[in-house]
Design a protein around this motif. Structure first.
Motif, PDB file in Angstrom:
ATOM      1  N   VAL A  12     -20.090  25.957  14.461  1.00  0.00           N
ATOM      2  CA  VAL A  12     -18.714  25.964  14.965  1.00  0.00           C
ATOM      3  C   VAL A  12     -17.737  26.235  13.827  1.00  0.00           C
ATOM      4  O   VAL A  12     -16.867  27.101  13.930  1.00  0.00           O
ATOM      5  N   ASN A  13     -17.869  25.515  12.756  1.00  0.00           N
ATOM      6  CA  ASN A  13     -16.924  25.675  11.646  1.00  0.00           C
ATOM      7  C   ASN A  13     -17.051  27.035  10.972  1.00  0.00           C
ATOM      8  O   ASN A  13     -16.048  27.657  10.638  1.00  0.00           O
ATOM      9  N   ASP A  14     -18.262  27.512  10.779  1.00  0.00           N
ATOM     10  CA  ASP A  14     -18.458  28.830  10.179  1.00  0.00           C
ATOM     11  C   ASP A  14     -17.899  29.932  11.085  1.00  0.00           C
ATOM     12  O   ASP A  14     -17.249  30.865  10.619  1.00  0.00           O
ATOM     13  N   PHE A  15     -18.162  29.809  12.389  1.00  0.00           N
ATOM     14  CA  PHE A  15     -17.681  30.836  13.309  1.00  0.00           C
ATOM     15  C   PHE A  15     -16.160  30.813  13.410  1.00  0.00           C
ATOM     16  O   PHE A  15     -15.522  31.870  13.467  1.00  0.00           O
ATOM     17  N   TYR A  16     -15.570  29.634  13.418  1.00  0.00           N
ATOM     18  CA  TYR A  16     -14.113  29.524  13.449  1.00  0.00           C
ATOM     19  C   TYR A  16     -13.500  30.315  12.287  1.00  0.00           C
ATOM     20  O   TYR A  16     -12.548  31.080  12.479  1.00  0.00           O
ATOM     21  N   LEU A  17     -14.036  30.136  11.092  1.00  0.00           N
ATOM     22  CA  LEU A  17     -13.492  30.836   9.916  1.00  0.00           C
ATOM     23  C   LEU A  17     -13.630  32.347  10.054  1.00  0.00           C
ATOM     24  O   LEU A  17     -12.706  33.103   9.736  1.00  0.00           O
ATOM     25  N   LYS A  18     -14.769  32.805  10.538  1.00  0.00           N
ATOM     26  CA  LYS A  18     -14.974  34.246  10.734  1.00  0.00           C
ATOM     27  C   LYS A  18     -14.011  34.784  11.804  1.00  0.00           C
ATOM     28  O   LYS A  18     -13.440  35.863  11.648  1.00  0.00           O
TER      29      LYS A  18
END
Length: 161
Positions: free
Chosen positions: A9-15
């Motif tokens: 979730v956090n990695d995808f949010y940043l992308k």
């Protein structure tokens, strides 16, 4: 599995945030004002990311409503639920929108987290939003047409770079 979900979730949010701001990506479903008004589309993209990177086979898209400042106005918001975990990539929009555009209940709950990937019982969503509608999403996105699904995949791959 919950730790994996949190990291996804956090990695995808940043992308997603970086892609929305990148003028060369020209996303179809996510605005350059992300996360404002992007809850529905970001949910579909996040669901696709979860399916591609985990063994989950079903995700719930949840849509809830709250009264706005005007009694006749309803404010909608949506998020995902997976295995007892609530996932929301766009709740931080409620920190930046003008108070006049929001319910006083939302304003009173500020600040909202940048992302939520939290036990459903600990998230503020069920205290704020009601009249919930649920839709199951499967890994094949059977609720979409084949060409529609291809468009979502194309957007997803743009975001992932």
């Amino acid at each position: 599995m919950k730790l994996t979900l949190y990291k996804l979730v956090n990695d995808f949010y940043l992308k997603l945030r970086d892609s929305a701001r990148d003028p060369f990506k020209s996303l179809m479903f996510i605005s350059e004002d992300f996360p404002v008004m992007d809850c529905y589309n970001s949910c579909y993209l996040m669901a696709l990311h979860i399916f591609k990177n985990t063994k989950y086979t079903s995700i719930e898209l949840v849509v809830g409503y709250i009264s706005g400042r005007d009694e006749n106005e309803m404010i909608g918001h949506c998020w995902l639920e997976v295995d007892g975990t609530l996932i929301d990539l766009t709740s931080e929009q409620y920190n930046t929108l003008c108070e006049e555009e929001l319910s006083s209940d939302i304003v009173d709950r500020r600040p909202f987290l940048q992302t939520y990937c939290i036990d459903i019982n600990l998230a503020p969503h069920y205290d704020l939003f009601s009249d919930l509608k649920r839709q199951f999403i499967d890994p094949n996105f059977s609720q979409l047409s084949r060409s529609g699904f291809e468009e979502w995949k194309e957007e997803y791959f743009k975001i992932m770079g």
